[in-house]
Design an enzyme around this catalytic site. Sequence first.
Site, PDB file in Angstrom:
ATOM      1  N   GLY A 138     -16.104  -5.492 -13.716  1.00  0.00           N
ATOM      2  CA  GLY A 138     -14.687  -5.133 -13.789  1.00  0.00           C
ATOM      3  C   GLY A 138     -14.388  -4.205 -14.954  1.00  0.00           C
ATOM      4  N   GLU A 196     -17.574  -5.433 -25.979  1.00  0.00           N
ATOM      5  CA  GLU A 196     -18.652  -6.031 -25.175  1.00  0.00           C
ATOM      6  C   GLU A 196     -19.853  -6.269 -26.083  1.00  0.00           C
ATOM      7  OE1 GLU A 196     -19.551  -7.051 -21.740  1.00  0.00           O
ATOM      8  OE2 GLU A 196     -21.217  -7.624 -23.039  1.00  0.00           O
ATOM      9  N   GLN A 220     -25.621  -8.609 -11.272  1.00  0.00           N
ATOM     10  CA  GLN A 220     -25.957 -10.014 -10.985  1.00  0.00           C
ATOM     11  C   GLN A 220     -26.205 -10.293  -9.495  1.00  0.00           C
ATOM     12  OE1 GLN A 220     -22.911 -12.539 -13.001  1.00  0.00           O
ATOM     13  NE2 GLN A 220     -22.644 -10.805 -14.376  1.00  0.00           N
ATOM     14  N   CYS A 274     -19.586 -16.053  -6.769  1.00  0.00           N
ATOM     15  CA  CYS A 274     -20.372 -15.928  -5.541  1.00  0.00           C
ATOM     16  C   CYS A 274     -20.752 -17.282  -4.938  1.00  0.00           C
ATOM     17  CB  CYS A 274     -21.619 -15.081  -5.726  1.00  0.00           C
ATOM     18  SG  CYS A 274     -22.240 -14.566  -4.106  1.00  0.00           S
ATOM     19  N   ASP A 308     -13.749 -12.230 -12.397  1.00  0.00           N
ATOM     20  CA  ASP A 308     -13.951 -13.680 -12.405  1.00  0.00           C
ATOM     21  C   ASP A 308     -13.044 -14.422 -13.389  1.00  0.00           C
ATOM     22  OD1 ASP A 308     -15.970 -12.974 -10.687  1.00  0.00           O
ATOM     23  OD2 ASP A 308     -17.619 -13.496 -12.031  1.00  0.00           O
ATOM     24  N   LYS A 335     -14.754 -15.453  -6.161  1.00  0.00           N
ATOM     25  CA  LYS A 335     -15.054 -14.562  -7.285  1.00  0.00           C
ATOM     26  C   LYS A 335     -16.350 -13.810  -7.003  1.00  0.00           C
ATOM     27  CE  LYS A 335     -12.900 -17.719 -10.645  1.00  0.00           C
ATOM     28  NZ  LYS A 335     -11.665 -16.963 -10.868  1.00  0.00           N
ATOM     29  N   THR A 336     -16.253 -12.508  -6.732  1.00  0.00           N
ATOM     30  CA  THR A 336     -17.432 -11.691  -6.430  1.00  0.00           C
ATOM     31  C   THR A 336     -17.247 -10.282  -6.990  1.00  0.00           C
ATOM     32  OG1 THR A 336     -16.541 -10.821  -4.356  1.00  0.00           O
ATOM     33  CG2 THR A 336     -17.800 -12.876  -4.198  1.00  0.00           C
ATOM     34  N   ALA A 337     -18.360  -9.524  -7.037  1.00  0.00           N
ATOM     35  CA  ALA A 337     -18.265  -8.102  -7.416  1.00  0.00           C
ATOM     36  C   ALA A 337     -17.512  -7.333  -6.331  1.00  0.00           C
ATOM     37  CB  ALA A 337     -19.666  -7.532  -7.609  1.00  0.00           C
ATOM     38  N   ALA A 338     -17.646  -7.784  -5.091  1.00  0.00           N
ATOM     39  CA  ALA A 338     -16.909  -7.137  -4.000  1.00  0.00           C
ATOM     40  C   ALA A 338     -15.406  -7.296  -4.211  1.00  0.00           C
ATOM     41  CB  ALA A 338     -17.335  -7.740  -2.662  1.00  0.00           C
ATOM     42  N   CYS A 383     -19.204 -11.736   0.724  1.00  0.00           N
ATOM     43  CA  CYS A 383     -20.384 -12.469   0.301  1.00  0.00           C
ATOM     44  C   CYS A 383     -21.511 -12.183   1.293  1.00  0.00           C
ATOM     45  CB  CYS A 383     -20.049 -13.959   0.280  1.00  0.00           C
ATOM     46  SG  CYS A 383     -21.335 -14.901  -0.488  1.00  0.00           S
TER      47      CYS A 383
HETATM   48  P1  FAD Z   1     -19.123  -9.955 -15.308  1.00  0.00           P
HETATM   49  O1  FAD Z   1     -19.721  -8.880 -14.474  1.00  0.00           O
HETATM   50  O2  FAD Z   1     -19.855 -11.237 -15.447  1.00  0.00           O
HETATM   51  O3  FAD Z   1     -18.848  -9.302 -16.749  1.00  0.00           O
HETATM   52  C1  FAD Z   1     -18.238  -9.992 -17.800  1.00  0.00           C
HETATM   53  C2  FAD Z   1     -18.603  -9.283 -19.113  1.00  0.00           C
HETATM   54  O4  FAD Z   1     -17.771  -9.785 -20.159  1.00  0.00           O
HETATM   55  C3  FAD Z   1     -20.042  -9.527 -19.529  1.00  0.00           C
HETATM   56  O5  FAD Z   1     -20.682  -8.297 -19.777  1.00  0.00           O
HETATM   57  C4  FAD Z   1     -19.914 -10.380 -20.786  1.00  0.00           C
HETATM   58  O6  FAD Z   1     -20.934 -10.102 -21.742  1.00  0.00           O
HETATM   59  C5  FAD Z   1     -18.557  -9.948 -21.312  1.00  0.00           C
HETATM   60  N1  FAD Z   1     -17.909 -10.955 -22.171  1.00  0.00           N
HETATM   61  C6  FAD Z   1     -17.866 -12.297 -22.000  1.00  0.00           C
HETATM   62  N2  FAD Z   1     -17.186 -12.857 -23.015  1.00  0.00           N
HETATM   63  C7  FAD Z   1     -16.792 -11.859 -23.831  1.00  0.00           C
HETATM   64  C8  FAD Z   1     -16.057 -11.812 -25.043  1.00  0.00           C
HETATM   65  N3  FAD Z   1     -15.601 -12.921 -25.632  1.00  0.00           N
HETATM   66  N4  FAD Z   1     -15.836 -10.600 -25.616  1.00  0.00           N
HETATM   67  C9  FAD Z   1     -16.282  -9.468 -25.034  1.00  0.00           C
HETATM   68  N5  FAD Z   1     -16.995  -9.460 -23.886  1.00  0.00           N
HETATM   69  C10 FAD Z   1     -17.245 -10.637 -23.290  1.00  0.00           C
HETATM   70  N6  FAD Z   1     -20.953 -10.667  -6.047  1.00  0.00           N
HETATM   71  C11 FAD Z   1     -20.926  -9.944  -4.898  1.00  0.00           C
HETATM   72  O7  FAD Z   1     -19.977  -9.198  -4.654  1.00  0.00           O
HETATM   73  N7  FAD Z   1     -21.929 -10.003  -3.974  1.00  0.00           N
HETATM   74  C12 FAD Z   1     -23.011 -10.784  -4.179  1.00  0.00           C
HETATM   75  O8  FAD Z   1     -23.915 -10.816  -3.338  1.00  0.00           O
HETATM   76  C13 FAD Z   1     -23.084 -11.562  -5.378  1.00  0.00           C
HETATM   77  N8  FAD Z   1     -24.146 -12.356  -5.621  1.00  0.00           N
HETATM   78  C14 FAD Z   1     -24.250 -13.004  -6.816  1.00  0.00           C
HETATM   79  C15 FAD Z   1     -25.383 -13.759  -7.082  1.00  0.00           C
HETATM   80  C16 FAD Z   1     -25.550 -14.384  -8.307  1.00  0.00           C
HETATM   81  C17 FAD Z   1     -26.793 -15.207  -8.557  1.00  0.00           C
HETATM   82  C18 FAD Z   1     -24.556 -14.228  -9.324  1.00  0.00           C
HETATM   83  C19 FAD Z   1     -24.753 -14.850 -10.689  1.00  0.00           C
HETATM   84  C20 FAD Z   1     -23.417 -13.497  -9.070  1.00  0.00           C
HETATM   85  C21 FAD Z   1     -23.238 -12.887  -7.814  1.00  0.00           C
HETATM   86  N9  FAD Z   1     -22.087 -12.151  -7.508  1.00  0.00           N
HETATM   87  C22 FAD Z   1     -22.010 -11.460  -6.318  1.00  0.00           C
HETATM   88  C23 FAD Z   1     -20.890 -12.263  -8.377  1.00  0.00           C
HETATM   89  C24 FAD Z   1     -20.669 -11.057  -9.283  1.00  0.00           C
HETATM   90  O9  FAD Z   1     -21.818 -10.771 -10.049  1.00  0.00           O
HETATM   91  C25 FAD Z   1     -19.487 -11.336 -10.209  1.00  0.00           C
HETATM   92  O10 FAD Z   1     -18.403 -11.828  -9.451  1.00  0.00           O
HETATM   93  C26 FAD Z   1     -19.066 -10.069 -10.941  1.00  0.00           C
HETATM   94  O11 FAD Z   1     -20.093  -9.637 -11.802  1.00  0.00           O
HETATM   95  C27 FAD Z   1     -17.771 -10.312 -11.709  1.00  0.00           C
HETATM   96  O12 FAD Z   1     -17.467  -9.213 -12.526  1.00  0.00           O
HETATM   97  P2  FAD Z   1     -16.676  -9.442 -13.907  1.00  0.00           P
HETATM   98  O13 FAD Z   1     -16.498  -8.108 -14.514  1.00  0.00           O
HETATM   99  O14 FAD Z   1     -15.493 -10.298 -13.675  1.00  0.00           O
HETATM  100  O15 FAD Z   1     -17.675 -10.329 -14.783  1.00  0.00           O
HETATM  101  C1  UQ1 Z   2     -18.854  -4.478  -2.164  1.00  0.00           C
HETATM  102  O1  UQ1 Z   2     -17.971  -3.609  -2.190  1.00  0.00           O
HETATM  103  C2  UQ1 Z   2     -19.465  -4.894  -3.374  1.00  0.00           C
HETATM  104  O2  UQ1 Z   2     -19.074  -4.322  -4.559  1.00  0.00           O
HETATM  105  C3  UQ1 Z   2     -19.844  -3.336  -5.080  1.00  0.00           C
HETATM  106  C4  UQ1 Z   2     -20.440  -5.870  -3.359  1.00  0.00           C
HETATM  107  O3  UQ1 Z   2     -20.954  -6.268  -4.546  1.00  0.00           O
HETATM  108  C5  UQ1 Z   2     -22.231  -6.158  -4.826  1.00  0.00           C
HETATM  109  C6  UQ1 Z   2     -20.872  -6.478  -2.130  1.00  0.00           C
HETATM  110  O4  UQ1 Z   2     -21.754  -7.356  -2.141  1.00  0.00           O
HETATM  111  C7  UQ1 Z   2     -20.268  -6.046  -0.903  1.00  0.00           C
HETATM  112  C8  UQ1 Z   2     -20.757  -6.641   0.372  1.00  0.00           C
HETATM  113  C9  UQ1 Z   2     -19.262  -5.086  -0.921  1.00  0.00           C
HETATM  114  C10 UQ1 Z   2     -18.592  -4.626   0.337  1.00  0.00           C
HETATM  115  C11 UQ1 Z   2     -19.165  -3.332   0.802  1.00  0.00           C
HETATM  116  C12 UQ1 Z   2     -19.430  -3.002   2.083  1.00  0.00           C
HETATM  117  C13 UQ1 Z   2     -19.974  -1.657   2.374  1.00  0.00           C
HETATM  118  C14 UQ1 Z   2     -19.212  -3.919   3.205  1.00  0.00           C
END
Ligand code: FAD
Ligand code: UQ1
Length: 448
Positions: free
Chosen positions: A48, A69, A77, A198, A335, A343-346, A378
Amino acid sequence: MSCQKLLLCEVHSLSRRFPSVQNIRKFSSKRCNGNRRFKLVVIGGGAGGCSIAAKFAKTIGPKSIAVIEPSDVHYYQPMWTLVGGGMKSLADSGRPMSSVLPSSIEWVKDQATEIKPSKHTVVVGTGSSKQEIQYDYLVIAVGIQLQYEKIKGLPQAFNSPGVCSNYSSLYVNKTLQALKDFNKGNAVFTFPNTPVKCAGAPQKILYIADQFLRKNGKRDNAKLIYNTSLGVLFGVKHYADSLWNVVKSRDISVNLRRNLVEVNARNKTAIFEDLDNAGKLETVSYEMLHVTPPMGAYDLIKKNSEDIPDAAGFVDVNKGTLQHVRHPNVFAIGDCANLPTAKTAAAVAGENGILFRNLTNVMNGKEPELIYDGYTSCPLVTGYDKCILAEFDYNGQPLETFPIDQSKERRSMFLMKKDVMPEIYWNLMLKGNWNGPAPFRKLFAPFK
Ligand code: FAD
Ligand code: UQ1
């Protein structure tokens, strides 16, 4: 070699493969004298934080932006499921933080320790290295905290063979090792009694393990057990129905409402509480144990940021606009936000375009206008060449991109997850150019 040493080697090899972007201005709190003020401060350089900083770098200019960061490495991840199954390496999933943050922004390489919204200030560092960074606008993107220590016997049990977890860079390499070492007995997979990121990942590795053991002729000696705290296999029925078919056809035991409370590595047992019978415990012996840890809001939000969290400790934002409900110059993404979606990257991809437009409006004295529909996805990997691509909204209604039945296991969706998504993530999303697949969904709509 210890997990920590292995990780250091990974960081060094990553730095050689992806040289840092030289013109990021980086300061540790020690080197930053006096207070600093930025138009936009982003806390967190994950999925994010990077994507939002990249978008604003193009409009308000990189020098108006600070990203706080502490980590040297940015991990993709979602790849860790494939790392655990031996389809990718941990190094494939990481890049130096300096190579993914937008060039020329200020990287505050420290931890945020307090947010003072009434003073438009973020405190970074602790003790004598404490500094205050001031903002006009703040985006909180710190993710969700892993809490292995909430399970008795963890994290110590990770020092023993067979205990692994795809959720941490420290333990993900142990998953493939546990699969390789497996001879006979129970392979146990858990899902905690907390919010998670996830929600599909705890069972993806279950299906991968099943396929791994079949390929290696060991499946007949194995009992695969999925113990989940949830009362369902997956939150959206459309996909849960397909997953129950997968479970049945592969002879996997699923126990609902079972929460891991203790791991005893010495006698290789895991203790679960039965969430429907208070006080009832069940002991399961394991040869392999994959733990999905309890997770929760970071103390930064929950305890150290007055008026930022909701009752559960997540950032209290409007679920449509992503704007904080009490502080109009504060937004959250990913997240750490209290958005009622998976909660996902998507989801982050679905959110970042909304947040960008709405915060831009606020910067220009207007009201937020775009509304997030809760899009999340997912990719439920079910083996070494199969995947069910779940996509849905706040109401749990499928919101599918492709004009095919995505609840079926498909090789095409597996290849998308393994080969296409990482490219989209590194080359588009982190550079601020991916707001999720909605345009493709519209394009394919006539063919549905
Ligand atoms: P994050 O990417 O976790 O980033 C948070 C950042 O904040 C980190 O860099 C951390 O160091 C920093 N931070 C934390 N505390 C502080 C602080 N106090 N001060 C400054 N910085 C701080 N998502 C999908 O879409 N598809 C998938 O298939 C999928 N599979 C997954 C499988 C696994 C095993 C895991 C663990 C995750 C998966 N995800 C998946 C979920 C996805 O990785 C997260 O939902 C996504 O990374 C969330 O983004 P974010 O920016 O909210 O948090
Ligand atoms: C997606 O946009 C995304 O963010 C980059 C993911 O995170 C890794 C995903 O896992 C998925 C499935 C999407 C959705 C994208 C498409 C093309 C269906």
